[in-house]
Design an enzyme around this catalytic site. Structure first.
Site, PDB file in Angstrom:
ATOM      1  N   LYS A  10      62.370 113.673  19.617  1.00  0.00           N
ATOM      2  CA  LYS A  10      61.712 114.765  18.893  1.00  0.00           C
ATOM      3  C   LYS A  10      60.266 114.880  19.347  1.00  0.00           C
ATOM      4  O   LYS A  10      59.652 113.936  19.857  1.00  0.00           O
ATOM      5  CB  LYS A  10      61.772 114.541  17.385  1.00  0.00           C
ATOM      6  CG  LYS A  10      61.094 113.271  16.854  1.00  0.00           C
ATOM      7  CD  LYS A  10      59.600 113.366  16.654  1.00  0.00           C
ATOM      8  CE  LYS A  10      58.999 112.082  16.110  1.00  0.00           C
ATOM      9  NZ  LYS A  10      57.511 112.071  16.137  1.00  0.00           N
ATOM     10  N   MET A 100      58.217 109.462  19.857  1.00  0.00           N
ATOM     11  CA  MET A 100      59.278 110.449  20.007  1.00  0.00           C
ATOM     12  C   MET A 100      60.532 110.067  19.235  1.00  0.00           C
ATOM     13  O   MET A 100      61.606 110.608  19.457  1.00  0.00           O
ATOM     14  CB  MET A 100      59.589 110.667  21.484  1.00  0.00           C
ATOM     15  CG  MET A 100      58.405 111.183  22.284  1.00  0.00           C
ATOM     16  SD  MET A 100      58.826 111.599  23.991  1.00  0.00           S
ATOM     17  CE  MET A 100      59.739 113.124  23.731  1.00  0.00           C
ATOM     18  N   ALA A 101      60.391 109.112  18.311  1.00  0.00           N
ATOM     19  CA  ALA A 101      61.460 108.719  17.384  1.00  0.00           C
ATOM     20  C   ALA A 101      62.655 108.092  18.088  1.00  0.00           C
ATOM     21  O   ALA A 101      63.795 108.259  17.652  1.00  0.00           O
ATOM     22  CB  ALA A 101      61.901 109.905  16.524  1.00  0.00           C
ATOM     23  N   GLY A 102      62.401 107.326  19.148  1.00  0.00           N
ATOM     24  CA  GLY A 102      63.500 106.665  19.841  1.00  0.00           C
ATOM     25  C   GLY A 102      64.240 105.660  18.960  1.00  0.00           C
ATOM     26  O   GLY A 102      65.475 105.637  18.931  1.00  0.00           O
ATOM     27  N   ALA A 105      66.161 107.560  16.384  1.00  0.00           N
ATOM     28  CA  ALA A 105      67.352 108.155  16.999  1.00  0.00           C
ATOM     29  C   ALA A 105      68.478 107.134  17.075  1.00  0.00           C
ATOM     30  O   ALA A 105      69.639 107.440  16.773  1.00  0.00           O
ATOM     31  CB  ALA A 105      67.009 108.684  18.386  1.00  0.00           C
ATOM     32  N   ASP A 137      61.654 109.220   9.994  1.00  0.00           N
ATOM     33  CA  ASP A 137      62.103 110.137  11.039  1.00  0.00           C
ATOM     34  C   ASP A 137      63.612 110.120  11.245  1.00  0.00           C
ATOM     35  O   ASP A 137      64.149 110.952  11.978  1.00  0.00           O
ATOM     36  CB  ASP A 137      61.432 109.788  12.377  1.00  0.00           C
ATOM     37  CG  ASP A 137      59.965 110.155  12.427  1.00  0.00           C
ATOM     38  OD1 ASP A 137      59.510 110.923  11.555  1.00  0.00           O
ATOM     39  OD2 ASP A 137      59.260 109.673  13.332  1.00  0.00           O
TER      40      ASP A 137
END
Length: 297
Positions: A10, A100-102, A105, A137
Site C-alpha cells: 500500500k 508499505m505494510a509488508g 500484508a 494496516d
C-alpha cells in the site's frame, strides 16, 4: 493440499495524524491505495506452526510467532478451537520495514489462506475483526483497492477511484521503526495543538475522478517531518525524484520508502531510471494502483 494468497503493498496518499491518545495510539485519517507490489503467502498442513520466507530482505523477516502471519494463524485457530498446525511460507516482494505494510500484508494473506485451507467459513466481517486485532494496516491489506481508514486506521470505508495511478518507490538503505517515527512525531508536536485528522475532500475527489494532477496537489503525510528528522538523507531521495519529473513526492507511511506519483507509466519509468542513478537509494520499483486486496490464487 496447499493454499496460496497474493496480497498487495500500500501507499498512503494521505496520512493525517491526531494527537496521542491515552492508549498510546493516534487517531488517523488514512487514505490507502493498494499498489501492484505483492507478497505471496502459501500455507500447507504441517506437524506444527512454522514460518519460512524467501525473497529480497527475507533475512530481516522474523520467523517466530511474532511474525504477523504466525499471529494470524494462531488467532484464527484459537477462534475455531483447532491446532494451528500449518507451514506458512512467505515469498516476499514488498519491501521490509519500508512503510508499505509488508508485514500487515503477510498477516492478511496468512489469515485468508488458513481460512481457506481449514474451511472455517469465517465471514468477511470476522476476518476483518481478526485483522484489526493484529494491526492497524492489516484490514486494508485484506480488502485492497482504495479506502479511508479512521480510528487507528483499521475502520475502513471503501473509496471510489476513477483511474489508475502510476507510482515509483525508492527503497532506502536501512529501515525505520514505525513506533519510533510516531514517538518523533509526538516530540516534534510537543507544545502545539494537533488538529483532528480529517480526509481531504479535494484528495477524495481527485481519486474518484482519476485526476492525477489534482491528486498530486493534495497528497500529504503528517509523519513525513518525523521520518525526515530520524532519516535526513531521505530528503535527497525526494529531491532526486522531484528533479526527475515526479508530480508529487512523499515518504510512504512511516517510511523510509519514498513514493513518487508520475503522470503515466512512461513518466514513471523515467523517474525510476533517474532515481536508480541518483545514488540516494538502494533499489527502485514501479507499480500502479489501485489493485485488489488479498486474493486466493
Amino acid at each position: 493440499m496447499s493454499v496460496t494468497v497474493r496480497v498487495p503493498a500500500k501507499v498512503n496518499v494521505q496520512l493525517a495524524v491526531g494527537a496521542a491518545r491515552p492508549d498510546g495510539f493516534h487517531d488517523l485519517a488514512n487514505v490507502f491505495l493498494a499498489v501492484g507490489l505483492h507478497d505471496e503467502v502459501t500455507v500447507t498442513p504441517a506437524d506444527d506452526l512454522r514460518i519460512t520466507c524467501e525473497g529480497p530482505d527475507a533475512a530481516q523477516v522474523p520467523l517466530d510467532h511474532t511474525n504477523l502471519a504466525a499471529r494470524a494463524a494462531l488467532a484464527l485457530a484459537a477462534r475455531r478451537g483447532i491446532e494451528p498446525n500449518v507451514h506458512v511460507h512467505i515469498a516476499k516482494d514488498i519491501p521490509v520495514a519500508g512503510g508499505m505494510a509488508g508485514g500487515s500484508a503477510d498477516g492478511a494473506g496468512a489469515l485468508l489462506a488458513c481460512d481457506t485451507l481449514w474451511g472455517t467459513g469465517a465471514s468477511r466481517a470476522e476476518l476483518l475483526t481478526i485483522c484489526a486485532d493484529l494491526g492497524s494496516d492489516v484490514p486494508f491489506s485484506l480488502v485492497g483497492g482504495a479506502a479511508l481508514g479512521v480510528g487507528r486506521g483499521e475502520q475502513l470505508t471503501a473509496l471510489e477511484t476513477g483511474g489508475t495511478f502510476h507510482w515509483v518507490f525508492a527503497m532506502a538503505g536501512r529501515g525505520l521503526s514505525t513506533p519510533a517515527v510516531f514517538r518523533e512525531f509526538d516530540r516534534l508536536a510537543e507544545g502545539r495543538e494537533i488538529a483532528e485528522p480529517v480526509a481531504s475532500r479535494d484528495l477524495l475527489d481527485a481519486l474518484a475522478k482519476g485526476d492525477v494532477e489534482a491528486l498530486a496537489a493534495t497528497v500529504s503525510n503528517d509523519l513525513q517531518p518525523a521520518a525526515l528528522s530520524l532519516f535526513p538523507e531521505l530528503a535527497d531521495t525526494l529531491e532526486a525524484g522531484r528533479a526527475a519529473g515526479a508530480l508529487a513526492t512523499l515518504v510512504s507511511g512511516s517510511g523510509p520508502t519514498t513514493a513518487f506519483l508520475a503522470r503515466d507509466a512512461e513518466s514513471a519509468e523515467k523517474v525510476a531510471a533517474a532515481l536508480r542513478t541518483s545514488g540516494t537509494c538502494r533499489t527502485v520499483r514501479t507499480a500502479a494502483g489501485p489493485v485488489p486486496g488479498a486474493t486466493v490464487v
